[in-house]
Motif scaffolding. Structure first.
Motif, short mmCIF file in Angstrom:
data_model
loop_
_atom_site.label_atom_id
_atom_site.label_comp_id
_atom_site.label_asym_id
_atom_site.label_seq_id
_atom_site.Cartn_x
_atom_site.Cartn_y
_atom_site.Cartn_z
N ARG A 193 0.60 -1.01 -0.01
CA ARG A 193 -0.08 0.20 -0.07
C ARG A 193 0.96 1.35 -0.11
NH1 ARG A 193 -3.18 -0.56 5.53
NH2 ARG A 193 -2.03 -2.91 5.47
N LEU A 194 2.05 1.43 0.52
CA LEU A 194 3.16 2.20 0.23
C LEU A 194 3.25 2.82 -1.00
CD1 LEU A 194 5.48 1.59 3.32
CD2 LEU A 194 3.39 3.09 3.29
N LEU A 195 2.93 1.81 -2.07
CA LEU A 195 3.45 1.97 -3.51
C LEU A 195 2.33 2.90 -4.32
CD1 LEU A 195 5.31 -1.28 -4.26
CD2 LEU A 195 6.32 0.90 -3.44
N ILE A 196 1.06 3.04 -3.43
CA ILE A 196 0.03 3.66 -4.11
C ILE A 196 0.22 4.90 -4.68
CG2 ILE A 196 -2.46 4.65 -3.52
CD1 ILE A 196 -2.80 2.46 -1.57
N VAL B 91 9.04 8.16 3.32
CA VAL B 91 9.15 6.83 3.67
C VAL B 91 10.34 6.13 4.03
CG1 VAL B 91 8.63 4.32 2.99
CG2 VAL B 91 6.99 6.18 2.29
N ALA B 92 11.24 6.62 2.95
CA ALA B 92 12.80 5.96 3.47
C ALA B 92 13.19 6.79 4.72
CB ALA B 92 13.44 6.46 2.01
N ARG B 93 12.97 8.26 4.92
CA ARG B 93 13.48 8.92 5.97
C ARG B 93 12.88 8.53 7.36
NH1 ARG B 93 11.38 12.55 9.22
NH2 ARG B 93 9.33 12.60 8.31
N VAL B 94 11.52 7.85 7.25
CA VAL B 94 10.73 7.62 8.45
C VAL B 94 11.38 6.17 8.88
CG1 VAL B 94 8.57 6.73 9.32
CG2 VAL B 94 8.57 8.73 8.26
N VAL B 95 11.50 5.03 7.84
CA VAL B 95 12.12 3.90 8.08
C VAL B 95 13.57 4.05 8.80
CG1 VAL B 95 12.90 1.74 7.02
CG2 VAL B 95 10.84 2.95 6.45
N ASP C 129 3.53 -0.60 8.38
CA ASP C 129 3.45 0.35 7.42
C ASP C 129 2.38 1.45 7.98
OD1 ASP C 129 1.85 -2.10 7.05
OD2 ASP C 129 0.67 -0.99 5.48
N GLN C 130 1.72 0.81 8.71
CA GLN C 130 0.56 1.81 9.70
C GLN C 130 1.02 2.86 10.25
OE1 GLN C 130 -3.50 0.44 11.01
NE2 GLN C 130 -2.66 0.71 13.17
N ASP C 131 2.32 2.40 11.01
CA ASP C 131 3.04 3.50 11.94
C ASP C 131 3.77 4.46 10.83
OD1 ASP C 131 2.20 2.35 14.19
OD2 ASP C 131 4.25 1.23 14.61
N ILE C 132 4.29 3.99 9.72
CA ILE C 132 4.83 4.85 8.88
C ILE C 132 3.94 5.70 8.27
CG2 ILE C 132 5.79 4.84 6.66
CD1 ILE C 132 7.18 2.00 7.08
N LEU C 133 2.60 5.31 7.98
CA LEU C 133 1.72 6.43 7.36
C LEU C 133 1.30 7.31 8.30
CD1 LEU C 133 -0.50 3.74 5.32
CD2 LEU C 133 1.02 5.84 4.42
N ASN C 134 1.22 7.00 9.46
CA ASN C 134 0.79 7.87 10.71
C ASN C 134 1.98 9.10 10.80
OD1 ASN C 134 -1.63 7.55 12.35
ND2 ASN C 134 -1.32 5.40 11.64
N LEU C 135 3.03 8.49 10.71
CA LEU C 135 4.32 9.33 10.86
C LEU C 135 4.53 10.39 9.72
CD1 LEU C 135 7.08 7.07 12.36
CD2 LEU C 135 6.02 9.02 13.72
#
Length: 329
Positions: free
Chosen positions: A118-121, A203-207, A218-224
């Motif tokens: 879903r991060l590729l949407i 995304v890369a920065r958050v990871v 990915d849910q945490d990633i999207l929230n951040l």
């Protein structure tokens, strides 16, 4: 949440769902609606249930465009079987290489790396559509999809409903007070408001951050990524499992919001690891999944259905988790 009677409340909720869907059949609203499903081969039967539920949640004058972003392990026969579910929907397939997710957190046994698709949407669909509704493949639509589609995002790039453990997770991620922790199982993307290059870089920065634990992947990633930028959807558009079963987490919604969503769900989301297709599922509305699945090519045989029903009866009687649900539901 204490309810008056398990059987009475369950019948009431089923009545509400049937009434909502019957209203859809008489709907004369004309619209073109884009939805997105992401999955690998293991989740095709469950994605089929979500798609079938979506087709019954649109009126006769609506066009459903289904964007499937999937792993490369799905063959032509499975493509064809999936497409036969909804001959009137336009299904477009986008195959991605899931090996690019191998360095991302893989810490939950019941969640595969395919969750990161879903991060590729944004990068996949920004050139194609302006807006899209993302649906997890453990969701069932139980009300008119157009009502969600027509939601005013008030300029926000994304809309989502508060999570069942929202306060707990917001504290864990140290989100600012003006934000809320959302569940990523139902998302409305305004792709015109999202730069796909910015999104990939973020995304890369958050990871890469070492000050947060991405426990919910990915849910945490999207929230951040969308901290204090997400539009809050009504909870009924992501009616999570914990509305119907005991829960020790601190949610990001009020008891009044919870009861309204529980009684009149727009989308049921089986968020617990105990999914309707697992034997230990204790969700009181789990049969809705099987009613839909048994209309697909991934239906049960008669013997499988009988065996599941027998096991269900035994678990209702002897399972501690089922008894807890009966006490609280």
């Amino acid at each position: 949440m204490k309810l008056h009677s398990n059987s009475a409340e369950k019948a009431n909720i089923n009545y509400n769902i049937n009434r909502q869907l019957s209203d859809v059949r008489d709907d004369d609203v004309s619209a073109e609606i884009d939805i997105c499903l992401t999955f690998d081969r293991n989740f095709i039967p469950h994605a089929a249930v979500t798609l079938l539920s979506a087709t019954r949640a649109i009126g006769k004058r609506c066009q459903l465009n289904v964007h499937v972003i999937c792993s490369s392990d799905i063959g032509d026969e499975e493509h064809h079987a999936f497409e036969t579910l909804s001959p009137h929907a336009k299904i477009t397939w986008y195959e991605v290489d899931t090996s690019r997710f191998e360095r991302l957190p893989d810490n939950r046994e019941h969640i595969s790396l395919a969750t990161y698709i879903r991060l590729l949407i944004p990068e996949t669909l920004c050139p194609v559509v302006q807006k899209v509704i993302y649906l997890d493949c453990d969701t069932i639509l139980t009300d008119r999809l157009y009502d969600l589609w027509s939601t005013n995002l008030d300029g926000a790039p994304i809309a989502a409903a508060p999570d069942e453990g929202g306060q707990t997770h917001a504290k864990r991620l140290k989100l600012i007070d003006s934000s809320f922790y959302f569940n990523a199982g139902v998302l409305v993307f305004d792709l015109e408001a999202i730069d796909s290059n910015w999104f990939a870089e973020e995304v890369a920065r958050v990871v890469a951050r070492d000050d947060v634990d991405l426990h919910l992947q990915d849910q945490d990633i999207l929230n951040l990524l969308f901290e204090a930028k997400a539009h809050k959807l009504d909870l009924r558009w992501n009616a999570n499992t914990r509305l119907y079963t005991p829960n020790d987490l601190r949610p990001a919604y009020t008891p009044i919001e919870a009861e309204a969503a529980m009684l009149f769900p727009g989308i049921l989301h089986f968020t617990d690891r105990r999914k309707p297709w697992t034997e230990n599922c204790n969700h009181p509305l789990r049969d809705l999944y099987w009613e839909l699945r048994n209309q697909t090519l991934w239906r049960e045989t008669l013997s499988q259905q009988l065996l599941r029903n027998v096991k269900d009866l035994l678990r209702n009687r002897f399972s501690k988790s089922r008894r807890l649900v009966n006490m609280n539901y």
